[in-house]
Scaffold this motif. Structure first.
Motif, mmCIF file in Angstrom:
data_model
loop_
_atom_site.group_PDB
_atom_site.id
_atom_site.type_symbol
_atom_site.label_atom_id
_atom_site.label_comp_id
_atom_site.label_asym_id
_atom_site.label_seq_id
_atom_site.Cartn_x
_atom_site.Cartn_y
_atom_site.Cartn_z
ATOM 1 N N GLN A 222 -68.960 -26.897 89.374
ATOM 2 C CA GLN A 222 -69.127 -25.829 88.397
ATOM 3 C C GLN A 222 -67.811 -25.539 87.679
ATOM 4 O OE1 GLN A 222 -71.999 -23.835 87.543
ATOM 5 N NE2 GLN A 222 -70.625 -23.150 85.910
ATOM 6 N N VAL A 223 -67.890 -25.505 86.371
ATOM 7 C CA VAL A 223 -66.759 -25.078 85.544
ATOM 8 C C VAL A 223 -67.197 -23.832 84.778
ATOM 9 C CG1 VAL A 223 -65.283 -25.658 83.586
ATOM 10 C CG2 VAL A 223 -65.782 -27.377 85.332
ATOM 11 N N THR A 224 -66.455 -22.770 84.922
ATOM 12 C CA THR A 224 -66.756 -21.527 84.218
ATOM 13 C C THR A 224 -65.537 -21.135 83.400
ATOM 14 O OG1 THR A 224 -68.235 -20.821 86.005
ATOM 15 C CG2 THR A 224 -67.481 -19.130 84.454
ATOM 16 N N VAL A 225 -65.754 -20.967 82.107
ATOM 17 C CA VAL A 225 -64.671 -20.608 81.202
ATOM 18 C C VAL A 225 -64.932 -19.201 80.682
ATOM 19 C CG1 VAL A 225 -63.350 -21.270 79.174
ATOM 20 C CG2 VAL A 225 -64.482 -23.032 80.542
ATOM 21 N N SER A 226 -64.053 -18.296 81.011
ATOM 22 C CA SER A 226 -64.224 -16.908 80.587
ATOM 23 C C SER A 226 -63.534 -16.669 79.256
ATOM 24 C CB SER A 226 -63.669 -15.963 81.648
ATOM 25 O OG SER A 226 -62.269 -16.155 81.786
ATOM 26 N N THR B 148 -68.611 -23.956 79.668
ATOM 27 C CA THR B 148 -69.154 -23.529 80.954
ATOM 28 C C THR B 148 -70.404 -24.326 81.280
ATOM 29 O OG1 THR B 148 -68.277 -21.279 80.775
ATOM 30 C CG2 THR B 148 -70.200 -21.602 82.207
ATOM 31 N N ALA B 149 -70.365 -25.025 82.415
ATOM 32 C CA ALA B 149 -71.469 -25.906 82.790
ATOM 33 C C ALA B 149 -71.196 -26.476 84.170
ATOM 34 C CB ALA B 149 -71.609 -27.050 81.781
ATOM 35 N N VAL B 150 -72.207 -27.112 84.700
ATOM 36 C CA VAL B 150 -72.005 -27.950 85.884
ATOM 37 C C VAL B 150 -71.650 -29.343 85.376
ATOM 38 C CG1 VAL B 150 -73.028 -28.918 87.961
ATOM 39 C CG2 VAL B 150 -73.617 -26.592 87.250
#
Length: 122
Positions: free
Chosen positions: A117-121, A90-92
């Motif tokens: 933006q990448v968000t990994v849940s 998770t990061a830009v």
């Protein structure tokens, strides 16, 4: 050269995303392209680099075997295929272009795209 990164989003752990870095000029093909990422509260980190003609690539150890960098100079675009994503990914994510050495050194790069933006849940 103006760069525009896209393709980020929300994905579950283990999922995949493909980021794109579109350039405004054909001189894009003269440069190595790198992907970097910055997580909240952390410094920007080098992720991957590809040479001007796509013949050579290099990755940070933490993404080897899961991420693939590529480019299509006919489309003035570079890509980062991200598989088996982890929450710590998770990061830009930013793309940048310059000489190979400058990209690998990760300082003083001439051309930057805006982040995606990448968000990994989990």
């Amino acid at each position: 050269v103006q760069l525009q990164a896209s393709g980020g989003g929300l994905v579950q752990a283990g999922g995949s995303l493909r980021l794109s870095c579109a350039a405004s000029e054909r001189t894009f093909s003269n440069y190595a392209v790198g992907w970097f990422r910055q997580a909240p509260g952390k410094e920007r980190e080098f992720v991957a680099v590809i040479g001007w003609n796509g013949a050579i690539t290099s990755y940070v150890d933490s993404v080897k075997g899961r991420f693939t960098i590529s480019r299509d100079n006919a489309k003035n675009t570079a890509y980062l295929q991200m598989n088996s994503l982890k929450p710590e990914g998770t990061a830009v994510y930013y793309c940048a272009a310059d000489t190979w050495r400058t990209v690998v050194r990760s300082t003083g790069l001439t051309y930057w795209g805006q982040g995606t933006q990448v968000t990994v849940s989990s």
